[in-house]
Design a protein around this motif. Structure first.
Motif, PDB file in Angstrom:
ATOM      1  N   TYR A  32      45.555  43.893  44.571  1.00 12.74           N
ATOM      2  CA  TYR A  32      45.105  44.733  45.674  1.00 12.74           C
ATOM      3  C   TYR A  32      44.690  43.771  46.773  1.00 12.74           C
ATOM      4  O   TYR A  32      43.834  42.916  46.555  1.00 12.74           O
ATOM      5  N   PHE A  34      43.727  42.693  50.927  1.00 10.84           N
ATOM      6  CA  PHE A  34      42.975  43.156  52.087  1.00 10.84           C
ATOM      7  C   PHE A  34      42.988  42.084  53.175  1.00 10.84           C
ATOM      8  O   PHE A  34      43.023  40.888  52.888  1.00 10.84           O
ATOM      9  N   TYR A  36      40.319  41.404  56.406  1.00 11.87           N
ATOM     10  CA  TYR A  36      39.109  41.777  57.118  1.00 11.87           C
ATOM     11  C   TYR A  36      38.999  40.912  58.375  1.00 11.87           C
ATOM     12  O   TYR A  36      39.463  39.765  58.398  1.00 11.87           O
ATOM     13  N   LEU A  46      37.312  46.167  57.874  1.00  8.45           N
ATOM     14  CA  LEU A  46      38.615  46.216  57.228  1.00  8.45           C
ATOM     15  C   LEU A  46      39.707  46.471  58.256  1.00  8.45           C
ATOM     16  O   LEU A  46      39.641  47.427  59.027  1.00  8.45           O
ATOM     17  N   LYS A  49      44.905  47.292  54.175  1.00 12.84           N
ATOM     18  CA  LYS A  49      44.884  47.050  52.746  1.00 12.84           C
ATOM     19  C   LYS A  49      46.232  47.406  52.145  1.00 12.84           C
ATOM     20  O   LYS A  49      46.978  48.243  52.676  1.00 12.84           O
ATOM     21  N   PHE A  51      47.706  48.536  48.356  1.00  7.86           N
ATOM     22  CA  PHE A  51      47.435  48.885  46.969  1.00  7.86           C
ATOM     23  C   PHE A  51      48.746  49.025  46.203  1.00  7.86           C
ATOM     24  O   PHE A  51      48.885  48.544  45.083  1.00  7.86           O
ATOM     25  N   GLY A  94      41.601  41.867  45.476  1.00  6.82           N
ATOM     26  CA  GLY A  94      40.681  42.667  44.674  1.00  6.82           C
ATOM     27  C   GLY A  94      40.666  42.215  43.236  1.00  6.82           C
ATOM     28  O   GLY A  94      41.721  41.951  42.649  1.00  6.82           O
ATOM     29  N   GLY A  98      35.358  47.017  43.699  1.00  8.02           N
ATOM     30  CA  GLY A  98      35.365  46.459  45.050  1.00  8.02           C
ATOM     31  C   GLY A  98      35.116  44.978  45.089  1.00  8.02           C
ATOM     32  O   GLY A  98      34.929  44.407  46.166  1.00  8.02           O
ATOM     33  N   LEU A 100      35.766  41.249  45.415  1.00  5.89           N
ATOM     34  CA  LEU A 100      36.809  40.582  46.183  1.00  5.89           C
ATOM     35  C   LEU A 100      36.700  39.076  46.071  1.00  5.89           C
ATOM     36  O   LEU A 100      35.604  38.517  46.037  1.00  5.89           O
TER      37      LEU A 100
ATOM     38  N   SER B  94      31.135  50.034  47.342  1.00  6.53           N
ATOM     39  CA  SER B  94      32.435  50.689  47.204  1.00  6.53           C
ATOM     40  C   SER B  94      32.320  51.853  46.244  1.00  6.53           C
ATOM     41  O   SER B  94      31.426  51.906  45.390  1.00  6.53           O
ATOM     42  N   THR B 100      40.027  50.351  45.326  1.00  2.00           N
ATOM     43  CA  THR B 100      39.059  50.810  46.299  1.00  2.00           C
ATOM     44  C   THR B 100      38.740  49.672  47.260  1.00  2.00           C
ATOM     45  O   THR B 100      38.947  48.512  46.957  1.00  2.00           O
ATOM     46  N   GLU B 101      38.234  49.989  48.422  1.00  2.00           N
ATOM     47  CA  GLU B 101      37.855  48.982  49.400  1.00  2.00           C
ATOM     48  C   GLU B 101      36.339  48.881  49.465  1.00  2.00           C
ATOM     49  O   GLU B 101      35.626  49.820  49.109  1.00  2.00           O
TER      50      GLU B 101
END
Lengths: 112, 113
Positions: A32, A34, A36, A46, A49, A51, A94, A98, A100, B94, B100-101
């Motif tokens: 996953y 992202f 930012y 954000l 993203k 997924f 991810g 959540g 990271l 989150s 999920t973010e």
């Protein structure tokens, strides 16, 4: 182990020029991913993203990113940079819920 | 405005002193996190909590402790601050369920002298 590499510490572009920020990840399972953005003195916002599904994802502020599994990459692009895009950009993978793992960031400077 | 509130915004702390950074969220997220941001290192996870009553260690937990008595609050405590804990601290939250973010607070800038 999970890790994220952003090879460019600092990038300078002229306003109106195109932009590509590089991100490579290492992760054992389906990642996953992202992007930012952080403006000076601010928290992280954000941008976009990934997924699953379409490997080209659209984000806010005109940004997009492409997931390439074969290259373990998730590069961020924008066709025409604005002065307000000057900020620090973080790629992250991810690691469950959540949690990271972040890259070290790329500082973007935009010349008028 | 819904989101994450961190306090204080900034703090200068003498080495050896105890300090608690506060974090409150009003999004009813089950999971919360503390990260530290250091120049050239990006953000690193200190501790996390998947739900009220549970906590876990992240990448850099030494010298920090957390508690999660309820859904909304996730304080981070430095029992005896050291200069290497000078950093910007971000709280995040989150929803549960994959994927999920995470949503981030505005950060606390801590200087240990």
């Amino acid at each position: 182990a999970q890790s994220v590499t952003q090879p460019d510490i600092h990038i300078t572009v002229s306003e109106g020029a195109s932009l590509e920020l590089r991100c490579n990840y290492s992760y054992g399972a389906t990642p996953y991913l992202f992007w930012y953005v952080q403006s000076p003195g601010q928290g992280l916002q954000l941008l976009l993203k990934y997924f699953s599904g379409d490997t080209l994802v659209q984000g806010i502020k005109g940004f997009e990113a492409e997931f390439k599994r074969s290259q373990s990459s998730f590069n961020l692009r924008k066709p025409s940079v604005h002065w307000s895009d000057a900020a620090e950009y973080f790629c992250a993978v991810g690691a469950g819920l959540g949690r990271l793992y972040f890259g070290r960031g790329t500082q973007l400077t935009v010349w008028p | 405005i819904a989101g994450i509130t961190q306090a204080p915004t900034s703090q200068i702390l003498a080495a050896g002193r105890r300090m608690t950074l506060r974090c409150t969220q009003d999004m009813r997220h089950n999971a919360m996190y503390w990260y530290r941001q250091d120049l050239g290192l990006g953000l690193r996870l200190i501790h996390y909590s998947n739900t009220a009553g549970t906590t876990g260690k992240g990448e850099v937990p030494d010298g920090y402790s957390v508690s999660r008595a309820n859904t909304d609050d996730f304080p981070l405590t430095l029992a005896s601050a050291v200069p290497s804990q000078t950093s910007v601290y971000f709280c995040a939250s989150s929803a549960t369920g994959q994927p999920t973010e995470a949503f981030f607070g505005q950060g606390t800038r801590l200087t240990v002298v």
